[in-house]
Design an enzyme around this catalytic site. Sequence first.
Site, PDB file in Angstrom:
ATOM      1  CG  ASP A  17      -1.703  -1.303   1.331  1.00 57.60           C
ATOM      2  OD1 ASP A  17      -2.572  -1.530   0.494  1.00 57.60           O
ATOM      3  OD2 ASP A  17      -1.407  -2.113   2.235  1.00 57.60           O
ATOM      4  CE1 TYR A 193       2.705 -11.166   0.693  1.00 60.85           C
ATOM      5  CE2 TYR A 193       2.089 -12.294  -1.344  1.00 60.85           C
ATOM      6  CZ  TYR A 193       2.172 -11.133  -0.592  1.00 60.85           C
ATOM      7  OH  TYR A 193       1.759  -9.939  -1.123  1.00 60.85           O
ATOM      8  CD  GLN A 255       9.051   2.302  -3.673  1.00 64.43           C
ATOM      9  OE1 GLN A 255       9.086   3.518  -3.788  1.00 64.43           O
ATOM     10  NE2 GLN A 255       7.916   1.649  -3.542  1.00 64.43           N
ATOM     11  NE  ARG A 271       5.579  -9.527  -0.073  1.00 64.94           N
ATOM     12  CZ  ARG A 271       5.976  -9.596   1.182  1.00 64.94           C
ATOM     13  NH1 ARG A 271       6.597 -10.681   1.630  1.00 64.94           N
ATOM     14  NH2 ARG A 271       5.770  -8.590   2.010  1.00 64.94           N
ATOM     15  N   GLY A 272       2.667  -9.745  -4.256  1.00 65.67           N
ATOM     16  CA  GLY A 272       1.773  -8.616  -4.022  1.00 65.67           C
ATOM     17  C   GLY A 272       1.420  -7.837  -5.264  1.00 65.67           C
ATOM     18  CD  GLU A 273      -1.542  -3.073  -6.723  1.00 65.83           C
ATOM     19  OE1 GLU A 273      -2.436  -3.671  -6.110  1.00 65.83           O
ATOM     20  OE2 GLU A 273      -1.690  -1.930  -7.191  1.00 65.83           O
ATOM     21  CG  ASP A 274       5.395  -1.096  -6.125  1.00 67.45           C
ATOM     22  OD1 ASP A 274       4.959  -0.467  -7.109  1.00 67.45           O
ATOM     23  OD2 ASP A 274       6.530  -0.899  -5.657  1.00 67.45           O
ATOM     24  CB  SER A 275       7.725  -6.539  -5.705  1.00 65.95           C
ATOM     25  OG  SER A 275       6.768  -7.480  -5.273  1.00 65.95           O
TER      26      SER A 275
HETATM   27  O1  TRH Z   1       4.577  -6.247   0.610  1.00 63.20           O
HETATM   28  P1  TRH Z   1       3.555  -6.775  -0.318  1.00 63.20           P
HETATM   29  O2  TRH Z   1       3.102  -8.133  -0.071  1.00 63.20           O
HETATM   30  O3  TRH Z   1       2.364  -5.794  -0.287  1.00 63.20           O
HETATM   31  C1  TRH Z   1       1.023  -5.880  -0.579  1.00 63.20           C
HETATM   32  C2  TRH Z   1       0.244  -5.671   0.671  1.00 63.20           C
HETATM   33  O4  TRH Z   1       0.190  -6.871   1.372  1.00 63.20           O
HETATM   34  C3  TRH Z   1      -1.098  -5.180   0.350  1.00 63.20           C
HETATM   35  O5  TRH Z   1      -1.913  -5.071   1.477  1.00 63.20           O
HETATM   36  C4  TRH Z   1      -1.724  -6.060  -0.663  1.00 63.20           C
HETATM   37  O6  TRH Z   1      -2.905  -5.510  -0.979  1.00 63.20           O
HETATM   38  C5  TRH Z   1      -0.832  -6.121  -1.855  1.00 63.20           C
HETATM   39  O7  TRH Z   1       0.439  -6.650  -1.484  1.00 63.20           O
HETATM   40  C6  TRH Z   1      -1.420  -6.906  -2.979  1.00 63.20           C
HETATM   41  O8  TRH Z   1       4.122  -6.731  -1.838  1.00 63.20           O
HETATM   42  P2  TRH Z   1       4.348  -5.518  -2.837  1.00 63.20           P
HETATM   43  O9  TRH Z   1       3.048  -5.007  -3.348  1.00 63.20           O
HETATM   44  O10 TRH Z   1       5.292  -5.984  -3.820  1.00 63.20           O
HETATM   45  O11 TRH Z   1       5.022  -4.371  -1.987  1.00 63.20           O
HETATM   46  C7  TRH Z   1       6.332  -4.399  -1.555  1.00 63.20           C
HETATM   47  C8  TRH Z   1       6.924  -3.006  -1.625  1.00 63.20           C
HETATM   48  O12 TRH Z   1       8.175  -2.981  -0.982  1.00 63.20           O
HETATM   49  C9  TRH Z   1       7.158  -2.535  -3.052  1.00 63.20           C
HETATM   50  O13 TRH Z   1       6.899  -1.154  -3.164  1.00 63.20           O
HETATM   51  C10 TRH Z   1       8.641  -2.784  -3.262  1.00 63.20           C
HETATM   52  C11 TRH Z   1       9.159  -2.483  -1.882  1.00 63.20           C
HETATM   53  N1  TRH Z   1      10.436  -3.078  -1.541  1.00 63.20           N
HETATM   54  C12 TRH Z   1      11.492  -2.232  -1.261  1.00 63.20           C
HETATM   55  O14 TRH Z   1      11.370  -1.005  -1.375  1.00 63.20           O
HETATM   56  N2  TRH Z   1      12.676  -2.788  -0.890  1.00 63.20           N
HETATM   57  C13 TRH Z   1      12.848  -4.123  -0.792  1.00 63.20           C
HETATM   58  O15 TRH Z   1      13.946  -4.559  -0.443  1.00 63.20           O
HETATM   59  C14 TRH Z   1      11.744  -4.992  -1.128  1.00 63.20           C
HETATM   60  C15 TRH Z   1      11.916  -6.470  -1.054  1.00 63.20           C
HETATM   61  C16 TRH Z   1      10.547  -4.432  -1.484  1.00 63.20           C
END
Ligand code: TRH
Length: 378
Positions: A17, A193, A255, A271-275
């Site tokens: 988020d 996860y 990031q 995983r998730g959305e942004d990565s």
């Molecule tokens: O962390 P996530 O699993 O996040 C989400 C949340 O759980 C959310 O509630 C859910 O709705 C969504 O998934 C689908 O995975 P995500 O989305 O990839 O987010 C991780 C963030 O962390 C992303 O912006 C990348 C950042 N990141 C870093 O900045 N440095 C790092 O070393 C890593 C591993 C990630």
Amino acid sequence: MNKRWDIFCTVIDNFGDIGVCWRLARQLASQHELVVRLWINDLVSFNHIAPDVDLTAKQQWVQSVDIRYWQESFINIEPADVVIEAFSCKLPDSYINSMITLPQTSVWLNLEYLSAENWVIGCHGLASPHPYLPLIKHFFFPGFVSGTGGLLLEQHLLIDKKSFNALSQLEFWRHLGVPERKEKELRVSMFCYDDAPLGNLLSVLATSSTPVYVLLFQGPIVNSAAVFFGVTSLEIGGVLQSGQLTVQLIPFLEQSNYDRLLWACDINFVRGEDSFVRAQWATRPFIWHIYPQENNAHQIKLDAFLDLYTRDMPSNMAATVLALWHSWNDGTQIKDAWLSFIAQQVNLTQHSETWVDQLSSLGDLASNLILFSQENRI
Ligand code: TRH
């Protein structure tokens, strides 16, 4: 002119988020020179991906974004021209009431979660009038196809990626405390996860014909690696080895550095959305561990993306991607799926470049949001 923007973000769990909101806020401020306030209820999660964020500050400026710690007791302030309610977080009532007192009502947008499902096109941009106030909220959906809001993509990202050459990578690894690559080594980033079948995968990697170096991010999944190696715990920076496999536990990166890591690896587990989105811009083969949802709703989401992503692939290549992604998400045996996937590494890399060309032609989410807000200013 919609110059002032407020982004409201509630951290539900993990980092996605705030990850999305932080990228968007930075992009609006730095590329579009907008005045951006980011309201966030969890500075600790934020600090994981943006170490410059001060955990104790109620208000601070980081990278030209005005960051406000969003507490229950919300002090009334003048609303911005454009208000983004990220992922249906609930705006403070006092803030909503103030929106109607402005000479020109704010544009109110709900930025939704990302999905490749077909219904997204029909819902993108829909208006939802407030039940009793003269306000309209619009739903803005990111997406992979025309008719959606597109994906977050910084103006210089793809150019920066191209110029991240061997020398910059060498420096990057040194800075991270990760050794140079060995000859023929496969470098893999691992962000997933805790229910991923990691131990299963590690045992396959240990018997590879060439060296494999896995960069594993800290988190509950580390226990699976510890069990595989027969140790009680793993320290950050710690390195463990078995056959051709080396695993190094690395800390969360800032990031932009996480982006560089994705560019520097051969295969990325995300995983998730942004990565998941960033792995696509990295143009490397990747495996998505989808965020689990109630009633297995995530399976539909996973298949919708797979359908789109593999549509232009030869059938054997598509089957390979499907097999590995399903095994990774189902927690089932993955040996054969991995071996077929890695045999297609070159083709998959080529495909990821075509895919990026396709995605970038949609325009980026921040620019699309700006256009949308201009069109919907009453
Ligand atoms: O962390 P996530 O699993 O996040 C989400 C949340 O759980 C959310 O509630 C859910 O709705 C969504 O998934 C689908 O995975 P995500 O989305 O990839 O987010 C991780 C963030 O962390 C992303 O912006 C990348 C950042 N990141 C870093 O900045 N440095 C790092 O070393 C890593 C591993 C990630």
